[in-house]
Design an enzyme around this catalytic site. Structure first.
Site, PDB file in Angstrom:
ATOM      1  N   ASP A  36      -3.068   3.240 -10.351  1.00 40.90           N
ATOM      2  CA  ASP A  36      -3.608   2.010 -10.932  1.00 40.90           C
ATOM      3  C   ASP A  36      -2.520   0.943 -11.098  1.00 40.90           C
ATOM      4  OD1 ASP A  36      -5.556   0.394 -12.002  1.00 40.90           O
ATOM      5  OD2 ASP A  36      -5.616   1.379 -13.957  1.00 40.90           O
ATOM      6  N   HIS A  53      -1.735  -4.119  -3.123  1.00 42.48           N
ATOM      7  CA  HIS A  53      -2.246  -2.941  -2.410  1.00 42.48           C
ATOM      8  C   HIS A  53      -1.270  -2.516  -1.318  1.00 42.48           C
ATOM      9  CE1 HIS A  53      -5.800  -3.369  -4.684  1.00 42.48           C
ATOM     10  NE2 HIS A  53      -6.316  -4.378  -4.011  1.00 42.48           N
ATOM     11  N   LEU A 147       2.804  20.490   2.472  1.00 41.15           N
ATOM     12  CA  LEU A 147       2.025  19.767   1.470  1.00 41.15           C
ATOM     13  C   LEU A 147       0.653  19.337   1.995  1.00 41.15           C
ATOM     14  CD1 LEU A 147       2.054  18.064  -1.336  1.00 41.15           C
ATOM     15  CD2 LEU A 147       2.683  16.156   0.134  1.00 41.15           C
TER      16      LEU A 147
HETATM   17  C1  V07 Z   1      -4.770   2.325  -0.417  1.00 39.37           C
HETATM   18  C2  V07 Z   1      -2.550   1.745  -1.433  1.00 39.37           C
HETATM   19  C3  V07 Z   1      -2.195   2.648  -2.579  1.00 39.37           C
HETATM   20  C4  V07 Z   1      -2.583   2.109  -3.915  1.00 39.37           C
HETATM   21  C5  V07 Z   1      -4.045   2.164  -4.194  1.00 39.37           C
HETATM   22  C6  V07 Z   1      -4.943   1.100  -3.558  1.00 39.37           C
HETATM   23  C7  V07 Z   1      -4.534   0.595  -2.213  1.00 39.37           C
HETATM   24  C8  V07 Z   1      -3.076   4.799   1.406  1.00 39.37           C
HETATM   25  C9  V07 Z   1      -4.364   4.983   1.860  1.00 39.37           C
HETATM   26  C10 V07 Z   1      -4.829   6.017   2.788  1.00 39.37           C
HETATM   27  C11 V07 Z   1      -6.107   6.546   2.683  1.00 39.37           C
HETATM   28  C12 V07 Z   1      -6.531   7.542   3.562  1.00 39.37           C
HETATM   29  C13 V07 Z   1      -5.669   8.009   4.521  1.00 39.37           C
HETATM   30  C14 V07 Z   1      -4.404   7.503   4.636  1.00 39.37           C
HETATM   31  C15 V07 Z   1      -3.982   6.512   3.782  1.00 39.37           C
HETATM   32  C16 V07 Z   1      -5.122   4.022   1.205  1.00 39.37           C
HETATM   33  C17 V07 Z   1      -6.928   2.791   0.523  1.00 39.37           C
HETATM   34  C18 V07 Z   1      -6.130   2.049  -0.329  1.00 39.37           C
HETATM   35  C19 V07 Z   1      -8.384   2.518   0.615  1.00 39.37           C
HETATM   36  F1  V07 Z   1      -6.059   8.982   5.363  1.00 39.37           F
HETATM   37  N1  V07 Z   1      -3.039   3.808   0.534  1.00 39.37           N
HETATM   38  N2  V07 Z   1      -4.282   3.313   0.390  1.00 39.37           N
HETATM   39  N3  V07 Z   1      -6.443   3.781   1.275  1.00 39.37           N
HETATM   40  N4  V07 Z   1      -3.964   1.570  -1.287  1.00 39.37           N
END
Ligand code: V07
Length: 256
Positions: A36, A53, A147
């Site tokens: 968050d 983000h 992991l």
């Molecule tokens: C997102 C970055 C981290 C902070 C939280 C909100 C934004 C990595 C992924 C991801 C998801 C699936 C995957 C590989 C990477 C991601 C979303 C948002 C929607 F297989 N960061 N991140 N997905 N944020």
């Protein structure tokens, strides 16, 4: 060579200054994180939310590497909730591009380090370009034994439990299940987390003290650890603080 060093991370005799306090036996098997404060971090710096983000993705990379090094077996990250669809369309569209973007940059290194990618969430509502990128990463890393990096993507705990109840009711109706046999294990098998143990430790960043519809069933007995630090500023040092505190609590209970 790099791969071998990482594979032996938990047996390493050397330790970095910020990890001196984490004996391997006190490392939690499964850590879950509510990441968050990305939007608030950006706002505070006069940047658009999207910049938060994007910066949050870098923290994902850091913490994945650190968790792997410490010998954490499962890392579940709350990337997108079922409630997040209510955000402005431009932000949702941006967020839905992040899995693809993250994997384009990081998948090779994740594979080199024996990381297994998984996803926990309601797949049906995800845009095909998002789901395809994630499924491809899952397939490419399915044989890895390090992991487990589990992304909670379009995840909501109430929806997960509601679907579990519907599925159990259908099994009863079809004569496949006797209501007397519905127990914790039978419910656990119907949840999206069925392949994972329950989290030992939940971390939430950015000062909010809520579960926000995240793994309500699975967190029943977990240790909870909160920090005011915004997710983009969350570093290895903070992660180790959480794990050290987890170790202190585990030792206290072990002594009783
Ligand atoms: C997102 C970055 C981290 C902070 C939280 C909100 C934004 C990595 C992924 C991801 C998801 C699936 C995957 C590989 C990477 C991601 C979303 C948002 C929607 F297989 N960061 N991140 N997905 N944020």
């Amino acid at each position: 060579m790099i791969k071998r060093l990482w594979a032996n991370r938990s047996k390493a005799k050397v330790s970095l200054p910020h990890t001196d306090g984490v004996p391997p036996e006190n490392v939690p098997e499964h850590v879950a994180i509510i990441m968050d404060g990305n939007g608030r971090w950006a706002k505070r710096r006069g940047l658009p939310r999207m910049a938060g983000h994007h910066s949050g993705m870098k923290a994902v990379k850091r913490i994945t590497i650190e968790a792997n090094r410490l010998g954490v077996k499962y890392l579940t990250l709350y990337a997108f909730s079922t409630e997040n669809w209510k955000r402005p369309k431009a932000e949702v569209d941006f967020l839905m591009k992040l899995p693809q973007q993250f994997l384009e940059i990081e998948l090779e290194e994740l594979i080199a380090n024996n990381v297994q990618v998984k996803m926990m969430g309601h797949r049906e509502d995800l845009p095909p370009h998002t789901l395809n990128a994630v499924e491809e990463a899952i397939a490419k890393t399915a044989g890895n034994t390090g992991l487990v990096l589990n992304f909670a993507l379009n995840y909501g705990s109430r929806k997960e439990m509601l679907e579990a109840v519907q599925s159990i009711a259908a099994d009863v109706r079809d004569g496949k299940l006797d209501p007397k046999d519905i127990d914790d294990e039978a419910i656990g098998k119907k949840l999206l987390s069925k392949e994972l143990p329950d989290p030992d430790l939940l971390i939430r960043t950015s000062g909010e003290l809520r579960l926000s519809n995240f793994m309500l069933w699975q967190l029943a007995y977990s240790e909870l650890w909160f920090t005011d630090v915004y997710w983009p500023e969350f570093t290895e040092k903070h992660f180790n603080e959480a794990i050290e505190e987890y170790g202190r609590r585990a030792r206290r209970y072990g002594g009783v």
